[in-house]
Design a protein around this motif. Structure first.
Motif, PDB file in Angstrom:
ATOM      1  N   PRO A  77       3.936 -13.460  11.597  1.00  0.00           N
ATOM      2  CA  PRO A  77       4.365 -12.630  10.460  1.00  0.00           C
ATOM      3  C   PRO A  77       5.881 -12.432  10.380  1.00  0.00           C
ATOM      4  N   ASN A  78       6.389 -12.450   9.135  1.00  0.00           N
ATOM      5  CA  ASN A  78       7.805 -12.146   8.903  1.00  0.00           C
ATOM      6  C   ASN A  78       7.971 -10.971   7.941  1.00  0.00           C
ATOM      7  N   CYS A  79       6.903 -10.183   7.777  1.00  0.00           N
ATOM      8  CA  CYS A  79       6.975  -8.949   6.993  1.00  0.00           C
ATOM      9  C   CYS A  79       5.743  -8.109   7.338  1.00  0.00           C
ATOM     10  N   VAL A  80       5.753  -6.868   6.906  1.00  0.00           N
ATOM     11  CA  VAL A  80       4.587  -5.988   7.053  1.00  0.00           C
ATOM     12  C   VAL A  80       4.154  -5.532   5.671  1.00  0.00           C
ATOM     13  N   VAL A  81       2.859  -5.623   5.398  1.00  0.00           N
ATOM     14  CA  VAL A  81       2.288  -5.099   4.159  1.00  0.00           C
ATOM     15  C   VAL A  81       1.425  -3.893   4.518  1.00  0.00           C
ATOM     16  N   LEU A  82       1.742  -2.788   3.865  1.00  0.00           N
ATOM     17  CA  LEU A  82       1.097  -1.508   4.156  1.00  0.00           C
ATOM     18  C   LEU A  82       0.289  -1.059   2.942  1.00  0.00           C
ATOM     19  N   GLY A  83      -0.977  -0.710   3.170  1.00  0.00           N
ATOM     20  CA  GLY A  83      -1.812  -0.166   2.102  1.00  0.00           C
ATOM     21  C   GLY A  83      -2.455   1.122   2.567  1.00  0.00           C
ATOM     22  N   ASP A  84      -3.334   1.679   1.757  1.00  0.00           N
ATOM     23  CA  ASP A  84      -4.035   2.887   2.168  1.00  0.00           C
ATOM     24  C   ASP A  84      -5.116   2.493   3.164  1.00  0.00           C
ATOM     25  N   ALA A  85      -4.738   2.472   4.436  1.00  0.00           N
ATOM     26  CA  ALA A  85      -5.627   1.955   5.471  1.00  0.00           C
ATOM     27  C   ALA A  85      -6.664   2.974   5.938  1.00  0.00           C
ATOM     28  N   ALA A  86      -6.539   4.217   5.482  1.00  0.00           N
ATOM     29  CA  ALA A  86      -7.504   5.275   5.824  1.00  0.00           C
ATOM     30  C   ALA A  86      -7.711   5.373   7.339  1.00  0.00           C
ATOM     31  N   GLU A  87      -8.916   5.108   7.826  1.00  0.00           N
ATOM     32  CA  GLU A  87      -9.206   5.263   9.251  1.00  0.00           C
ATOM     33  C   GLU A  87      -8.426   4.272  10.122  1.00  0.00           C
ATOM     34  N   ASN A  88      -7.873   3.232   9.516  1.00  0.00           N
ATOM     35  CA  ASN A  88      -7.071   2.273  10.281  1.00  0.00           C
ATOM     36  C   ASN A  88      -5.662   2.781  10.558  1.00  0.00           C
ATOM     37  N   PHE A  89      -5.307   3.941  10.013  1.00  0.00           N
ATOM     38  CA  PHE A  89      -4.003   4.534  10.303  1.00  0.00           C
ATOM     39  C   PHE A  89      -4.053   5.248  11.661  1.00  0.00           C
ATOM     40  N   THR A  90      -4.242   4.471  12.708  1.00  0.00           N
ATOM     41  CA  THR A  90      -4.215   5.016  14.061  1.00  0.00           C
ATOM     42  C   THR A  90      -2.801   4.869  14.627  1.00  0.00           C
ATOM     43  N   TYR A  91      -2.533   5.583  15.709  1.00  0.00           N
ATOM     44  CA  TYR A  91      -1.224   5.430  16.356  1.00  0.00           C
ATOM     45  C   TYR A  91      -1.005   3.980  16.771  1.00  0.00           C
ATOM     46  N   LEU A 112       1.960  -0.898  -0.685  1.00  0.00           N
ATOM     47  CA  LEU A 112       1.111  -0.968  -1.877  1.00  0.00           C
ATOM     48  C   LEU A 112       0.969   0.437  -2.471  1.00  0.00           C
ATOM     49  N   GLY A 113       2.096   0.971  -2.937  1.00  0.00           N
ATOM     50  CA  GLY A 113       2.137   2.322  -3.478  1.00  0.00           C
ATOM     51  C   GLY A 113       2.941   3.228  -2.566  1.00  0.00           C
ATOM     52  N   LYS A 114       3.240   4.434  -3.068  1.00  0.00           N
ATOM     53  CA  LYS A 114       3.960   5.415  -2.250  1.00  0.00           C
ATOM     54  C   LYS A 114       3.435   6.827  -2.498  1.00  0.00           C
ATOM     55  N   GLY A 115       2.160   6.918  -2.858  1.00  0.00           N
ATOM     56  CA  GLY A 115       1.547   8.215  -3.126  1.00  0.00           C
ATOM     57  C   GLY A 115       1.586   9.109  -1.895  1.00  0.00           C
ATOM     58  N   ARG A 116       1.722  10.416  -2.139  1.00  0.00           N
ATOM     59  CA  ARG A 116       1.751  11.391  -1.040  1.00  0.00           C
ATOM     60  C   ARG A 116       0.335  11.763  -0.596  1.00  0.00           C
ATOM     61  N   VAL A 128      -0.752   6.524   1.379  1.00  0.00           N
ATOM     62  CA  VAL A 128       0.063   5.516   2.054  1.00  0.00           C
ATOM     63  C   VAL A 128       1.533   5.902   2.144  1.00  0.00           C
ATOM     64  N   GLY A 129       2.034   6.694   1.178  1.00  0.00           N
ATOM     65  CA  GLY A 129       3.449   7.043   1.176  1.00  0.00           C
ATOM     66  C   GLY A 129       3.905   7.758   2.434  1.00  0.00           C
ATOM     67  N   ALA A 130       3.045   8.588   3.011  1.00  0.00           N
ATOM     68  CA  ALA A 130       3.404   9.328   4.223  1.00  0.00           C
ATOM     69  C   ALA A 130       3.652   8.368   5.391  1.00  0.00           C
ATOM     70  N   TYR A 131       2.826   7.341   5.493  1.00  0.00           N
ATOM     71  CA  TYR A 131       2.968   6.366   6.576  1.00  0.00           C
ATOM     72  C   TYR A 131       4.112   5.403   6.294  1.00  0.00           C
ATOM     73  N   MET A 132       4.317   5.093   5.026  1.00  0.00           N
ATOM     74  CA  MET A 132       5.459   4.269   4.626  1.00  0.00           C
ATOM     75  C   MET A 132       6.765   4.929   5.061  1.00  0.00           C
ATOM     76  N   LYS A 133       6.878   6.243   4.810  1.00  0.00           N
ATOM     77  CA  LYS A 133       8.093   6.973   5.170  1.00  0.00           C
ATOM     78  C   LYS A 133       8.313   6.973   6.688  1.00  0.00           C
ATOM     79  N   ALA A 134       7.231   7.054   7.451  1.00  0.00           N
ATOM     80  CA  ALA A 134       7.351   7.028   8.910  1.00  0.00           C
ATOM     81  C   ALA A 134       7.942   5.701   9.381  1.00  0.00           C
ATOM     82  N   LEU A 135       7.459   4.591   8.837  1.00  0.00           N
ATOM     83  CA  LEU A 135       7.975   3.280   9.227  1.00  0.00           C
ATOM     84  C   LEU A 135       9.393   3.069   8.718  1.00  0.00           C
ATOM     85  N   GLU A 136       9.683   3.562   7.512  1.00  0.00           N
ATOM     86  CA  GLU A 136      11.060   3.476   7.001  1.00  0.00           C
ATOM     87  C   GLU A 136      12.023   4.166   7.963  1.00  0.00           C
TER      88      GLU A 136
END
Length: 227
Positions: A77-91, A112-116, A128-136
Motif C-alpha cells: 500500500p501507498n495510501c490509506v483509505v478510511l471509511g465508517d469501519a464501525a466495529e473495525n475501529f479497534t486500537y 470516505l466522508g468526515k461526519g462527526r 468516520v470524521g473522528a477517526y480521520m482527525k486522529a490519524l491526521e
C-alpha cells in the motif's frame, strides 16, 4: 412525486457500511423506488481516484464495503483509505493504519466522508470524521475527503444529472455535510428537522440553510409549489 414532476433526482449518501448494491436493496426492501444509478456514494468515487493516481490502498473500512474495492490493487500500500469501519475501529486497526501512513515520505490519507456522528435506532454513533482527525493529528497529514461535504462529490452528482449547481437544491439532515457542503458548491440547501438534526443546528456559527422544513414531504411540497 419528485420523479413524477420531471425533476432530476440523485441520492447523495456518505453510506460506507455497505456496497451501493446492498444499500439500494435495503431501501427497496423498505418500499423506496431507488436504483443504483441514482445513488452517488463515496466508495465508487474513491475507486476512480485510486485508479487515476495509481494508488494502492490499505483499507480501514467496514467488512461489507470491501467488495467495492475488488478491482483495486492493494499490494504494498501507498495510501490509506478510511471509511465508517464501525466495529473495525479497534486500537490495533487504527494503529496499523497509522504505521502505514507514518512510514511514507508523503502520507496519503483518503477518507470516505468526515461526519462527526450519525444516528441509528439505538442512538448516536461516532462517525468516520473522528477517526480521520486522529490519524491526521498523529501523522501530521491532511486527509482528502471523498463524500459529503467535499465539493468534488457534489459536483460529480451534478455532472451525472447534467444540472448546474444554481439549478439544484440539496435536502438533508446534516448541517455541515449536507447543507454546508452543498452551499459551498453553489447549490441551495434545505435542512430537515429529522434524523441527526439537533436544535442547536439553528444557531450554527457558519452554516445557514436556505430554509428549515419539518420533514422530507414538506420539502417536496415547497419545491413543487415553486415549479
Amino acid at each position: 412525486r419528485i420523479k413524477a414532476s420531471g425533476l432530476k433526482l440523485r441520492f447523495c449518501t456518505n453510506e460506507t457500511q455497505a456496497t451501493r448494491e446492498n444499500f439500494v436493496k435495503k431501501l427497496q426492501g423498505l418500499g423506496f423506488d431507488v436504483s443504483v444509478a441514482e445513488v452517488t456514494a463515496p466508495a465508487p468515487a474513491a475507486c476512480s481516484i485510486l485508479k487515476e493516481r495509481g494508488l494502492r490502498p490499505h483499507l480501514l473500512v467496514h467488512d461489507d464495503l470491501v467488495p467495492e474495492f475488488a478491482e483495486i490493487d492493494q499490494t504494498n500500500p501507498n495510501c490509506v483509505v478510511l471509511g465508517d469501519a464501525a466495529e473495525n475501529f479497534t486500537y490495533a486497526n487504527l494503529n496499523e493504519a497509522f504505521r502505514v501512513l507514518i512510514g511514507m515520505e508523503k502520507p496519503v490519507l483518503i477518507s470516505l466522508g468526515k461526519g462527526r456522528y450519525y444516528k441509528e435506532t439505538d442512538g448516536l454513533k461516532l462517525d468516520v470524521g473522528a477517526y480521520m482527525k486522529a490519524l491526521e493529528y498523529a501523522c501530521d497529514v491532511q486527509a482528502e475527503v471523498v463524500g459529503k461535504p467535499a465539493k468534488r462529490f457534489f459536483e460529480s452528482a451534478l455532472a451525472e444529472m447534467g444540472v448546474p449547481p444554481e439549478q439544484a437544491i440539496m435536502i438533508g439532515d446534516d448541517i455541515v455535510n449536507d447543507v454546508g457542503g452543498a452551499q459551498r458548491c453553489g447549490m441551495r440547501a434545505l435542512q430537515v428537522r429529522t434524523g441527526k438534526y439537533r436544535p442547536s443546528d439553528e444557531n450554527h456559527p457558519e452554516v445557514k440553510p436556505d430554509a428549515y422544513v419539518n420533514n422530507l414531504a414538506e420539502a417536496v411540497d415547497i419545491i413543487l409549489r415553486q415549479l
